[in-house]
Scaffold this motif. Sequence first.
Motif, short mmCIF file in Angstrom:
data_model
loop_
_atom_site.label_atom_id
_atom_site.label_comp_id
_atom_site.label_asym_id
_atom_site.label_seq_id
_atom_site.Cartn_x
_atom_site.Cartn_y
_atom_site.Cartn_z
N TYR A 143 0.92 -1.06 0.14
CA TYR A 143 -0.08 0.01 0.17
C TYR A 143 1.03 1.59 0.04
CZ TYR A 143 -3.49 -3.40 1.42
OH TYR A 143 -3.96 -4.39 1.39
N GLU A 176 -7.21 5.58 9.92
CA GLU A 176 -7.63 4.27 10.10
C GLU A 176 -7.28 3.14 9.14
OE1 GLU A 176 -9.55 6.89 10.00
OE2 GLU A 176 -9.96 7.33 12.02
N ALA A 177 -6.83 3.59 7.75
CA ALA A 177 -6.62 2.92 6.65
C ALA A 177 -5.14 2.35 6.99
CB ALA A 177 -6.63 3.39 5.50
N ARG A 180 -5.27 -0.22 9.65
CA ARG A 180 -5.74 -1.82 9.33
C ARG A 180 -4.62 -2.45 8.61
NH1 ARG A 180 -11.08 -1.23 5.87
NH2 ARG A 180 -10.94 -3.63 5.81
N PRO A 187 -6.73 -5.29 3.21
CA PRO A 187 -7.96 -4.50 2.69
C PRO A 187 -7.68 -4.12 1.13
CG PRO A 187 -7.18 -3.45 4.63
CD PRO A 187 -5.90 -4.01 4.00
N GLU A 188 -8.96 -4.22 0.44
CA GLU A 188 -8.88 -3.40 -0.91
C GLU A 188 -9.58 -2.23 -0.58
OE1 GLU A 188 -9.78 -5.53 -4.36
OE2 GLU A 188 -9.16 -7.45 -3.70
N PHE A 189 -8.85 -1.24 -0.55
CA PHE A 189 -9.31 0.17 -0.26
C PHE A 189 -10.07 0.73 -1.44
CE2 PHE A 189 -5.80 0.12 2.82
CZ PHE A 189 -6.86 0.05 4.12
N THR A 190 -11.08 1.38 -1.29
CA THR A 190 -11.49 2.45 -2.31
C THR A 190 -10.54 3.99 -1.95
OG1 THR A 190 -12.76 3.63 -0.80
CG2 THR A 190 -13.88 1.90 -2.11
N LYS A 191 -10.42 4.64 -3.05
CA LYS A 191 -9.79 6.02 -2.86
C LYS A 191 -10.12 6.66 -1.88
CE LYS A 191 -8.84 6.53 -7.68
NZ LYS A 191 -8.81 7.46 -9.10
N GLU A 193 -11.15 5.63 1.01
CA GLU A 193 -10.79 4.96 2.24
C GLU A 193 -9.30 5.36 2.67
OE1 GLU A 193 -13.77 1.14 2.98
OE2 GLU A 193 -12.21 1.12 1.27
N MET A 194 -8.39 5.66 1.63
CA MET A 194 -6.89 5.98 1.96
C MET A 194 -6.72 7.17 1.90
SD MET A 194 -5.08 2.84 -0.86
CE MET A 194 -3.66 3.20 0.07
N TYR A 226 -13.07 11.33 -3.64
CA TYR A 226 -12.43 11.46 -2.16
C TYR A 226 -13.32 12.37 -1.27
CZ TYR A 226 -8.40 10.27 -4.76
OH TYR A 226 -7.40 9.69 -5.27
#
Lengths: 326, 326
Positions: A143, A176-177, A180, A187-191, A193-194, A226
């Motif tokens: 990541y 939080e990302a 995790r 995790p597979e984050f969305t934009k 979430e990152m 975002y």
Amino acid sequence: MIRIGIAGYGNIGRGVEAAVTNAPDMEIAAVFTRRDPASVSTVTNAKVMTYDDMDSMKDDVDVMIICAGSATDLPWMSPEIAGKFNIVDSFDNHTKIPEHFKNVDEAAKAAGTAGVISCGWDPGYFSISRLYAEAALPEGASYTFWGRGVSQGHSDAVRRIEGVADARQYTVPVEEALDRVRAGEHPEFTKREMHLREVYVVAEEGADKAKIEEAIKTMPDYFEPYDTTVHFISQEEMAADHMGLPHGGKVLRSGKTGLEGEFNNTVEFGLNLDSNPYFTGSILTAAARAIYRISEEGKTGAFTMFDIPPAYLYAGSHDDLLEHML
Amino acid sequence: MIRIGIAGYGNIGRGVEAAVTNAPDMEIAAVFTRRDPASVSTVTNAKVMTYDDMDSMKDDVDVMIICAGSATDLPWMSPEIAGKFNIVDSFDNHTKIPEHFKNVDEAAKAAGTAGVISCGWDPGYFSISRLYAEAALPEGASYTFWGRGVSQGHSDAVRRIEGVADARQYTVPVEEALDRVRAGEHPEFTKREMHLREVYVVAEEGADKAKIEEAIKTMPDYFEPYDTTVHFISQEEMAADHMGLPHGGKVLRSGKTGLEGEFNNTVEFGLNLDSNPYFTGSILTAAARAIYRISEEGKTGAFTMFDIPPAYLYAGSHDDLLEHML
């Protein structure tokens, strides 16, 4: 002394100028510009020449550090200059790197020079961190988080909105990302979430602020994916608090060891930079030392930081490394 | 397939066995032991041979990964084995590294082999991190923090105290010290300011616990220079909660860029490992891939991770790196 030419004199060029000046084994031969040299005054009073006079310095420059943009300049400048000099560039258009590598490789091999492309921190130190982490943890997920720092592209995009006098955009990683990934999740984050986006805007006199905020938050690709916060500030606040170019970020890899993947591990590399261009300039300078040494060994063609032994970046001796840094 | 020999079969040897088994481009040729081979059963059923039979495998092993101790074994084993095979070791006696490098270099050059010494995470990935950070930030200060993790040396020291049936020692970095470095300070820390020590002790029946605690806390070098906490637990608690070998740590550098050092920057590299020996084994395995490639290029002698282009550690192709990792 390794004699450095600086091709292009913007923020990164000034960062290179500072780093070369402070390096014990390097000196600046000249700065090359496509502007009128008389209009460019360097911080250290380094000689300024026109880009077209570069050929006259073939015997006076060991490595040319090209400080120009990836969008329109580096694609032709790097191969062209590699046809005459050893080069370093900071080409950062990720999808076009293979093509750029090939172009520089061909030009450099034909000329008997060596060039290292895509130096800096991303691509560059972040890329190396991803590689070392994946080499140790082939089974896992990586990541990359950017920030907190100024994104020039996003700042420019906001400045183009009607009613905006000035703007600065900060990219901010979501804590939080990070937590995790550090906890060993994959995790597979969305934009969204990152990263968060924080925008500071100076509105023009009488501009519709609600409309500006709406235009920012709904801008496709740049802001829509975002969570974005918009702060309207005065020109004075902009000048006082937002003129720097801080940046940074983190590369994390979470991966497993053990025959059945029974052990979790996380690797994290992070940067926190008061000045993005000066740190970039510092890495370009270390890369110039490395490509000079590679060229002195008789090697030619294109290289990346993946291909450079770390020791080549360092001013000290190999004995020094064995005694003090291993 | 790169054919790997594993010389020594303890925790790190098992870590190497797992990593080689999971690597797409490697296989285990044999495990070599100084014990009775019949007494050693490997996790993957890899063939076990005696150390003295190593010569018979000269044509069947590309790289020998030596998984033995730095105190008494590696100083003679690494040069001896480098006289016959390409080698990887994890020599970690920092003050004796220059001598060890020279001994392996001479043996390898005479034999036409190549060897990489002092692989793992410290020395190894931590050393590389110190080097990259200092190459970018020559003006600054570096700090290495270890933990939270089990120190075998400190655990052994406690086990030697009268009345102690079993013990486990955790080294813990002091958060406040980390925060000061991250904030851009360049402190000169005492040992006590950087690390805490946590000890878990199973006391023998009827032992004087106060005396044990006093003996631990006043032990010179090992515990006296640190703030140490001692917890007495049952053998059951030891078995349930403290049988793993987690470790990790952080390398930080705080340094300045700019002509007058006007910008602060921090670089941080951190590891958090469920199993210290399995992660170490994984790095040794990546280093074996690198030294195999170096040897295939016709190079001989001793190397460190400073001398190895990062790409050599990675199983994938150079095109893959350019397309996906740069």
